[in-house]
Write an enzyme that holds these catalytic residues in place. Structure first.
Site, short mmCIF file in Angstrom:
data_model
loop_
_atom_site.label_atom_id
_atom_site.label_comp_id
_atom_site.label_asym_id
_atom_site.label_seq_id
_atom_site.Cartn_x
_atom_site.Cartn_y
_atom_site.Cartn_z
N GLY A 178 22.83 -29.85 0.48
CA GLY A 178 24.08 -30.34 -0.08
C GLY A 178 24.46 -29.71 -1.41
CG ASP B 70 12.14 -4.91 5.39
OD1 ASP B 70 11.19 -5.33 4.73
OD2 ASP B 70 13.26 -4.63 4.88
CB CYS C 122 -0.93 -0.02 1.21
SG CYS C 122 -2.04 1.40 1.29
CG ASP D 52 13.39 -12.68 2.09
OD1 ASP D 52 13.32 -13.70 1.37
OD2 ASP D 52 13.06 -11.54 1.70
CG MET E 129 11.80 -15.71 -3.54
SD MET E 129 10.16 -15.46 -2.82
CE MET E 129 9.18 -15.32 -4.32
CB SER F 257 4.81 -5.41 7.60
OG SER F 257 4.58 -6.04 6.36
CB ILE G 163 7.13 -22.83 -5.74
CG1 ILE G 163 6.65 -24.18 -5.21
CG2 ILE G 163 8.65 -22.78 -5.76
CD1 ILE G 163 7.09 -25.36 -6.07
#
EC number: 2.7.1.11
Length: 332
Positions: free
Chosen positions: A186, A103, A73, A128, A170, A105, A263
């Site tokens: 791995g 962050d 927003c 994250d 991400m 938010s 995903i």
């Protein structure tokens, strides 16, 4: 305090529903009315509210996403937008706010507390895991396991065709998710924004592996790596594609690139995320009842903690270089 609101904002994270459930049921236990705010700060401005009860959050602890929906927003970043939100909250009788998000938010929650005078508590919900003052954020564990599951599947086909796969995860500014998923999965190489790397060195390592008889390699790349690579977010110009092309040229190995994308945000939350979200949601309500404001609920050394939101935003969470070193040692 008789009535509180709860919203989710920014990118969704598995476990947000578990946190909402905890806020609602803990609030009701303490005699509070709990108002759900749809679509984050946009809903706060528009007055998109509804009174929640125990049934409102039934059968959601296992669901990914957020039943309150989420949106970014821009209007809330303006003083005019925030005053609209304050008017709506006063009309509804909302005396405290729980914000679940990252962050961005939390910057909004800080404005609600300091500028609008409504007590606000932040619950860290982001895959994250890049917020300071907490070891883990809601959604991180689930996203990490999603990546690991994907790596396992990629290995099957990579081995069959003796290929190298570059897998983008991400993490635009943070490599926590990539690093931990790479260690647990791995990966033969892990590339993250916080640590410089040389593709010549990466390529040599891959070639030596194949010379030893390896049949495949997995390179995990955080989306925010290196300024030397393209920043165009078009999938055909992703940094991972640039890296994959250069590795193929330097090694002569058949290379494929996969962008995991959204995903990573979906799926049923793990037990860890459900427990973390449940504990944090309850704690957030208790903080409001104790007249606390502008605080974040964190989780450090297996205990719930609190800190000022401003502290969480001002500190930069550092990846552990010892973990990065370990991942490299184990991948040799």
């Amino acid at each position: 305090m008789k009535k509180i609101g709860v919203l989710t904002s920014g990118g969704d994270a598995p476990g947000m529903n578990a946190a909402i459930r905890s806020v609602v049921r803990t609030g009701i236990y303490h005699g509070l009315d709990v108002v759900g705010i749809r679509r984050g700060y946009a809903g706060l401005i528009e007055g998109d509210f509804y009174l929640m009860d125990r049934g409102s959050v039934a059968d959601i602890i296992q669901r990914g996403g957020t039943i309150l929906l989420s949106a970014r927003c821009e209007e809330f970043k303006t003083e005019e937008g925030r005053q609209k939100a304050l008017k709506k909250m006063k009309e509804e009788g909302i005396e405290g706010l729980v914000v679940i998000g990252g962050d961005g938010s939390f910057r909004g929650a800080e404005k609600v507390s300091k500028e609008l005078g409504i007590p606000a508590i932040g619950i860290p919900g982001t895959i994250d895991n890049d917020l300071a003052c907490t070891d883990f954020t809601i959604g991180f564990d689930t996203a990490m396991n999603t990546i690991i599951d994907t790596i396992n599947k990629i290995r099957d086909t990579a081995t069959s065709h003796e290929r190298t796969f570059v897998v983008e995860t991400m993490g635009r500014r943070s490599g926590f998710l990539t690093l931990m998923a790479g260690l647990a999965g791995g990966a033969e190489s892990i590339l993250i924004p916080e640590i410089d790397f040389d593709l010549d060195d990466v390529s040599q390592k891959l070639k030596k592996g194949y010379e030893r008889g390896k049949l495949h390699s997995i390179i995990l790349v955080a989306e925010g790596v290196g300024d030397d690579f393209s920043t165009n977010r078009d999938i055909n110009h992703s940094k991972a594609f640039v890296i994959g092309k250069q590795i193929a040229e330097k090694t002569g190995l058949e290379t494929r690139v996969i962008i995991l994308g959204h995903i990573q945000r979906g799926g049923s939350p793990t037990a860890m995320d459900r427990i973390l979200a449940s504990r944090m949601g309850s704690k957030a309500v208790e903080l409001l009842l104790a007249s606390e404001s502008n605080k974040m609920v964190g989780y450090v050394n297996n205990k719930l903690v609190t800190c000022d939101i401003s502290e969480a935003l001002s500190k930069e969470k550092q990846v552990e270089k010892d973990v990065y070193k370990l991942a490299n040692i184990l991948s040799m």
